[in-house]
Design a protein around this motif. Structure first.
Motif: not given
Length: 248
Positions: A100, A134-141
């Motif tokens: 990824s 990065l995954q945490s940021t994408l979850r809140h995007l």
């Protein structure tokens, strides 16, 4: 540094860069291309990808070989890396666990050295931490995008309201001409004769309506037909005629 001297056909005698995939010591060579603008040989990144399909980046020793960029730090197109004579570049392949991650070459100025070492040695603690962030940021995007969309909607409504207010305050008002006032027209007409009234009537409908009563107030008919008003004109303006005289 002095510019290298090239043969008449530098592409025919171009050098090649050696690559290997550690821990193997066997090498493969990729031909360099001459950049005529800079006078330097370069290795096209596409050629590297053709030979090493899963290439992630290349390095020389412990240093990552970055893609070349211009003075504004934009990657040159097509992507390329510098040719370094007598050097064997190590090819680092992508780890399926981290597929990824971006497929482009990693620039060491933007990536923690510990992350690179973790990817190479299998000790991926630092890499996992980066992925988790990065995954945490994408979850809140999606939530951020919704908030931004709502804010833009509010701004659009405010701008629309301001635009309506501006249009109301700057709406064009009917223009009032001096001749719209009967008192001023009377003062002007006192200085005109019938010939002037006829000339004014030809200007526009407004002047024609203002001067019609003065033109048709008195009608004279003579023996010369071309000097007399037409029958249709008399029928149309007959209600304005106050005196009628005929001459032979």
């Amino acid at each position: 540094m002095a510019n290298p001297t090239f043969a008449a056909n530098p592409e025919a005698t171009r050098p090649s860069q050696a690559f290997r995939v550690p821990p193997s010591s066997s090498t493969l060579s990729i031909d360099a291309h001459l950049d005529y603008r800079t006078g330097q040989y370069v290795i096209l990144w596409l050629d590297v990808q053709r030979i090493f399909e899963d290439v992630h980046y290349v390095k020389q020793g412990s240093s990552v070989v970055s893609l070349m960029s211009d003075q504004n730090f934009r990657e040159l197109q097509p992507p390329r890396i510098p040719y370094r004579p007598g050097v064997v570049f190590d090819v680092v392949l992508r780890d399926p666990v981290h597929e990824s991650l971006p497929e482009k070459q990693i620039d060491p100025s933007f990536v923690d050295t510990k992350v690179l070492q973790g990817l190479e040695t299998g000790n991926d603690t630092s890499a996992d931490r980066v992925l988790n962030d990065l995954q945490s940021t994408l979850r809140h995007l999606p939530e951020c995008l919704t908030s931004i969309r709502d804010l833009l909607q509010v701004l659009a409504e405010d701008m629309h309201a301001l635009s309506d207010q501006f249009c109301d305050t700057t709406a064009a008002k009917p223009r009032v001409e001096p001749m719209d006032f009967p008192e001023i027209r009377d003062l002007v007409f006192q200085n005109l004769d019938r010939k002037d009234f006829v000339t004014c009537a030809r200007l526009n409908k407004a002047w024609r309506s203002w001067t019609a009563s003065m033109i048709w107030e008195s009608v004279d008919i003579c023996g010369t037909r071309r000097l007399n008003p037409s029958v249709s004109a008399l029928q149309h303006n007959g209600h304005l005629v106050k005196s009628f005289e005929m001459y032979t």
